[in-house]
Design an enzyme around this catalytic site. Structure first.
Site, PDB file in Angstrom:
ATOM      1  N   GLU A 193       0.866  -1.179   0.000  1.00 57.84           N
ATOM      2  CA  GLU A 193       0.000   0.000   0.000  1.00 57.84           C
ATOM      3  C   GLU A 193       0.901   1.227   0.000  1.00 57.84           C
ATOM      4  O   GLU A 193       1.944   1.228   0.647  1.00 57.84           O
ATOM      5  CB  GLU A 193      -0.905   0.056   1.236  1.00 57.84           C
ATOM      6  CG  GLU A 193      -2.005  -0.969   1.256  1.00 57.84           C
ATOM      7  CD  GLU A 193      -1.591  -2.279   1.919  1.00 57.84           C
ATOM      8  OE1 GLU A 193      -2.361  -3.247   1.823  1.00 57.84           O
ATOM      9  OE2 GLU A 193      -0.492  -2.336   2.504  1.00 57.84           O
ATOM     10  N   ASN A 228       1.579  10.046  -2.554  1.00 58.14           N
ATOM     11  CA  ASN A 228       3.016   9.789  -2.684  1.00 58.14           C
ATOM     12  C   ASN A 228       3.355   9.364  -4.113  1.00 58.14           C
ATOM     13  O   ASN A 228       3.655   8.205  -4.394  1.00 58.14           O
ATOM     14  CB  ASN A 228       3.466   8.732  -1.674  1.00 58.14           C
ATOM     15  CG  ASN A 228       4.975   8.667  -1.545  1.00 58.14           C
ATOM     16  OD1 ASN A 228       5.709   9.178  -2.391  1.00 58.14           O
ATOM     17  ND2 ASN A 228       5.436   8.023  -0.490  1.00 58.14           N
ATOM     18  N   TYR A 266       7.760   2.386  -7.732  1.00 61.53           N
ATOM     19  CA  TYR A 266       7.197   1.037  -7.765  1.00 61.53           C
ATOM     20  C   TYR A 266       6.842   0.628  -9.193  1.00 61.53           C
ATOM     21  O   TYR A 266       7.016  -0.529  -9.572  1.00 61.53           O
ATOM     22  CB  TYR A 266       5.974   0.932  -6.856  1.00 61.53           C
ATOM     23  CG  TYR A 266       6.281   1.200  -5.401  1.00 61.53           C
ATOM     24  CD1 TYR A 266       7.439   0.695  -4.796  1.00 61.53           C
ATOM     25  CD2 TYR A 266       5.428   1.963  -4.619  1.00 61.53           C
ATOM     26  CE1 TYR A 266       7.721   0.952  -3.465  1.00 61.53           C
ATOM     27  CE2 TYR A 266       5.699   2.217  -3.284  1.00 61.53           C
ATOM     28  CZ  TYR A 266       6.852   1.708  -2.714  1.00 61.53           C
ATOM     29  OH  TYR A 266       7.117   1.957  -1.397  1.00 61.53           O
TER      30      TYR A 266
END
Length: 151
Positions: free
Chosen positions: A107, A112, A119
C-alpha cells in the site's frame, strides 16, 4: 555512495530503526511492533540499510506461502533522492522472489507520487484503493502489486 550495505534486521538495530521512523513518518510505528515482528512473526522479514555505520533506511515484508506484502519501506530524508529507496526495494523484491513468492503487493499513500513512480519501475501496477487507510490523516492508500513469476 560508499560502503552501502543491506542485511536482515536484528534486535540490536531497533534503536536505529526508531530513529529512522521518527525522521521519516508523522505517525511512526511503536518499538513494540518491531520487537514483535522480529521475535514472534514467523512470516516477517525485515531489512536494514547502512551508509557506513549509519542506519539510513529499512524495509519490512511478510511472506505467506507465495504472497509477499511490503509492510513498510523508507530512507531517512537526508539520503533521499539518491535512488537508495530503489536499491532497498530491489533487494527486498529479489529476496521475496528467491524465497518463492509469486506475487508482491504493498500500500502507498495516494499522494506519494514519487514512491508510486518508483514502484512502477519494478512493474507494480495499481490494484485498488483502501479508503481512509492511514491513521494519521485518513488518507487513502493505493494497493499496488506485481507478479514475480510468469505463470
Amino acid at each position: 555512495m560508499t560502503d552501502l550495505t543491506i542485511r536482515k534486521m536484528q534486535h540490536a538495530d531497533i534503536n536505529g530503526v526508531m530513529e529512522v521512523e521518527a525522521q521519516a513518518f508523522v505517525a511512526p510505528w511503536p518499538r513494540d511492533i518491531f520487537e514483535h515482528e522480529l521475535t514472534h512473526n514467523a512470516y516477517a522479514y525485515y531489512y536494514v540499510m547502512f551508509a557506513g555505520e549509519q542506519l539510513i533506511g529499512y524495509a519490512g515484508m511478510w511472506q505467506v506461502i507465495d504472497d509477499a506484502q511490503i509492510t513498510n519501506i523508507t530512507v531517512i530524508p537526508a539520503f533521499r533522492g539518491q535512488k537508495l529507496g530503489e536499491t532497498l526495494f530491489s533487494y527486498v523484491m529479489h529476496d521475496a522472489y528467491r524465497m518463492g513468492a509469486k506475487r508482491l503487493s504493498l500500500e502507498v499513500r495516494v499522494s506519494n507520487i514519487v514512491a508510486q513512480k518508483m514502484y512502477r519501475k519494478f512493474g507494480l501496477v495499481p490494484g485498488g484503493i483502501r479508503k481512509n487507510y492511514y491513521t494519521d490523516n485518513q488518507e487513502d492508500a493505493m494497493v499496488m502489486w506485481v507478479n514475480l513469476y510468469d505463470e
